[in-house]
Design an enzyme around this catalytic site. Structure first.
Site, PDB file in Angstrom:
ATOM      1  N   GLU A  60       0.831  -1.212   0.000  1.00  0.00           N
ATOM      2  CA  GLU A  60       0.000   0.000   0.000  1.00  0.00           C
ATOM      3  C   GLU A  60       0.861   1.256   0.000  1.00  0.00           C
ATOM      4  O   GLU A  60       0.493   2.273  -0.599  1.00  0.00           O
ATOM      5  CB  GLU A  60      -0.942  -0.005   1.213  1.00  0.00           C
ATOM      6  CG  GLU A  60      -2.093  -0.972   1.109  1.00  0.00           C
ATOM      7  CD  GLU A  60      -1.673  -2.423   1.313  1.00  0.00           C
ATOM      8  OE1 GLU A  60      -2.396  -3.329   0.833  1.00  0.00           O
ATOM      9  OE2 GLU A  60      -0.622  -2.647   1.954  1.00  0.00           O
ATOM     10  N   HIS A 129     -10.852  -6.780   7.876  1.00  0.00           N
ATOM     11  CA  HIS A 129     -11.233  -6.593   6.473  1.00  0.00           C
ATOM     12  C   HIS A 129     -12.665  -6.083   6.325  1.00  0.00           C
ATOM     13  O   HIS A 129     -13.259  -6.230   5.254  1.00  0.00           O
ATOM     14  CB  HIS A 129     -11.086  -7.904   5.690  1.00  0.00           C
ATOM     15  CG  HIS A 129      -9.686  -8.385   5.548  1.00  0.00           C
ATOM     16  ND1 HIS A 129      -8.991  -8.944   6.591  1.00  0.00           N
ATOM     17  CD2 HIS A 129      -8.843  -8.393   4.479  1.00  0.00           C
ATOM     18  CE1 HIS A 129      -7.788  -9.289   6.173  1.00  0.00           C
ATOM     19  NE2 HIS A 129      -7.671  -8.957   4.898  1.00  0.00           N
TER      20      HIS A 129
END
Length: 325
Positions: A60, A129
């Protein structure tokens, strides 16, 4: 007019902007030939090729760092963070660099960047998540925050986000990807900072965002069968926030209910409640009520996750009880 899924609307939105402007590029994990882990970028690699649709390593920090650099040098990147939870991995770049660069350079350097991600719970992905991260983003000055609830809004708000000179956090709810809606033909461009009144009533105003919007509408239908008429507002954009529409609709009904998937502590509904209390107190006929997810990590177990996230029945029951008090 065509019926599209929410995920297909994401692909159409990106294609619309990439066709219009050669400086728009898409980067992220598996966004290319694989079409994205949620299949929201299918077809873009074939249409625009590897120069403009680029797969990245599983990093990321690399994705967002590259996107920031590209934006600083004249491109308009759309960067994908696969799960919104993973903003935590690159938050320094987002919060300390991207959000502040335009201000700290006195406007000499702008960051026309969209960061999109699969956001929210309800799909049994567990605590790491399933988070709704709109609150994280709206707390950082310099970031704009958008969360559409319908396929057409996905396209219009994505266009507005790509064309905006500032960085925009674009929250696509994972639980909505399979949902369908009518979408107009041709180019669709919306305006950031505009809420939509989806239903009008006399008794209560329910303010919702993203996946909570269809639930709020379902609760309003349930209440209507009992003679309680509720206005439902889709906030759509948290930064900028359409306070005028919210205040005007609350003034008509005298009651405000916010429906938030975010954990309760410091939720976006608290900010809206504060604004209404400060600027529209005289229009209220009763306490403001927030309907939220508790301040807990989301469970994986289906029954527990369903209990934590606001449901149609919980929204309706809360409104009903408050109005009868």
């Amino acid at each position: 007019m065509a019926e599209l899924t929410y995920r297909a609307a994401v692909s159409r939105a990106i294609a619309q902007e990439m066709t219009r402007d050669d400086s728009v590029v898409l980067i992220g994990e598996d966004v290319g030939a694989a079409g994205g882990v949620f299949k929201a970028t299918v077809g873009l690699f074939d249409e625009f090729g590897p120069r403009r649709v680029r797969d990245t390593p599983i990093s990321e920090q690399a994705i967002i760092g590259a996107a920031m650099g590209a934006a600083m040098t004249g491109l308009r990147p759309i960067a994908e963070i696969m799960f919104a939870d993973f903003y935590a991995v690159c938050w320094d770049i987002v919060a300390n660099q991207i959000a502040k660069t335009r201000y700290m350079t006195d406007g000499q350097v702008s960051i026309p960047l969209v960061i999109r991600s699969g956001n929210g719970g309800g799909l049994r992905f567990g605590a790491q998540h399933s988070q709704s991260i709109e609150n994280w983003a709206m707390a950082i000055p310099g970031l704009k925050v958008v969360a559409p609830s319908t396929p057409e809004d996905v396209i219009g708000l994505m266009a507005a986000a790509v064309r905006d000179p500032d960085p925009v956090i674009f929250c696509e709810h994972k639980g909505l990807y399979a949902s369908k809606g009518e979408v107009r033909d041709g180019e669709i461009v919306d305006t950031l900072g505009t809420a939509k009144v989806l239903r009008e009533g006399r008794d209560a105003t329910i303010v919702a965002l993203a996946a909570m919007v269809p639930k709020a509408l379902g609760a309003a239908e349930q209440l209507a069968a009992e003679g309680i008429e509720a206005t439902v507002i889709d906030v759509r954009s948290l930064v900028p926030l359409d306070t005028n529409t919210i205040l005007a609709e609350v003034a008509k009904t005298g009651r405000l209910f916010t429906v938030e998937e975010n954990p309760r502590l410091c939720g976006w509904g608290a900010e809206i409640s504060s604004i209404v209390a400060e600027e529209g107190f005289d229009t209220l006929d009763g306490p403001i009520v927030r309907i939220t997810t508790p301040h807990i990590p989301l469970p994986s177990a289906d029954a527990l996750e369903d209990l934590a996230i606001p449901s149609v029945d919980r929204i309706a029951a809360t409104v009903r009880q408050a109005l009868q008090a």
